[in-house]
Design an enzyme around this catalytic site. Sequence first.
Site, PDB file in Angstrom:
ATOM      1  CG  HIS A  74      -1.990  -0.999   1.206  1.00 39.23           C
ATOM      2  ND1 HIS A  74      -3.042  -0.951   2.082  1.00 39.23           N
ATOM      3  CD2 HIS A  74      -2.197  -2.089   0.431  1.00 39.23           C
ATOM      4  CE1 HIS A  74      -3.856  -1.966   1.851  1.00 39.23           C
ATOM      5  NE2 HIS A  74      -3.358  -2.667   0.838  1.00 39.23           N
ATOM      6  CD  GLU A  91      -2.037   4.121   3.368  1.00 37.72           C
ATOM      7  OE1 GLU A  91      -3.204   4.357   3.704  1.00 37.72           O
ATOM      8  OE2 GLU A  91      -1.744   3.320   2.439  1.00 37.72           O
TER       9      GLU A  91
END
Length: 149
Positions: free
Chosen positions: A56, A58
């Site tokens: 992801h 993040e």
Amino acid sequence: MINPYDDTYFMKKALQEAEEAFDKGEIPVGAVIVIKDRIIARAHNLTELLNDVTAHAEMQAITAAANFLGGKYLKDCTLYVTLEPCQMCAGALYWSQISRIVYGARDDDRGCIALNTKLHPKTKMEGGVLAEEASALLKRFFVEKRNLN
């Protein structure tokens, strides 16, 4: 004197990352990590390209920022991400002890708020910055994806 480096400025940088993900056929989520008005990490979803469910935006940004800083803690840093972090990313952000999270669009189904995921007690989180733009990009992606299938 007005500081041009506000939440909107940095969220626009995260949206540029989300556009890059979109162009690669990835779910368009982008992130930047900032310390003292300086971007130290830029990332976007790479789950398809890397064939990795943990890739992801993040997670990519946390790794890049930790490498830049030379340590695992992101104290005094702010994460700007176009979509509210999921439970996995919120857990990683907890361990990074990031000071602040600013997100664009809410994820009412899989987001850390809906799932009651705890953040580090010193982490502040706020949302809704350029939420319409982030949400529109996600909707456009899924409409195009459905039309191709």
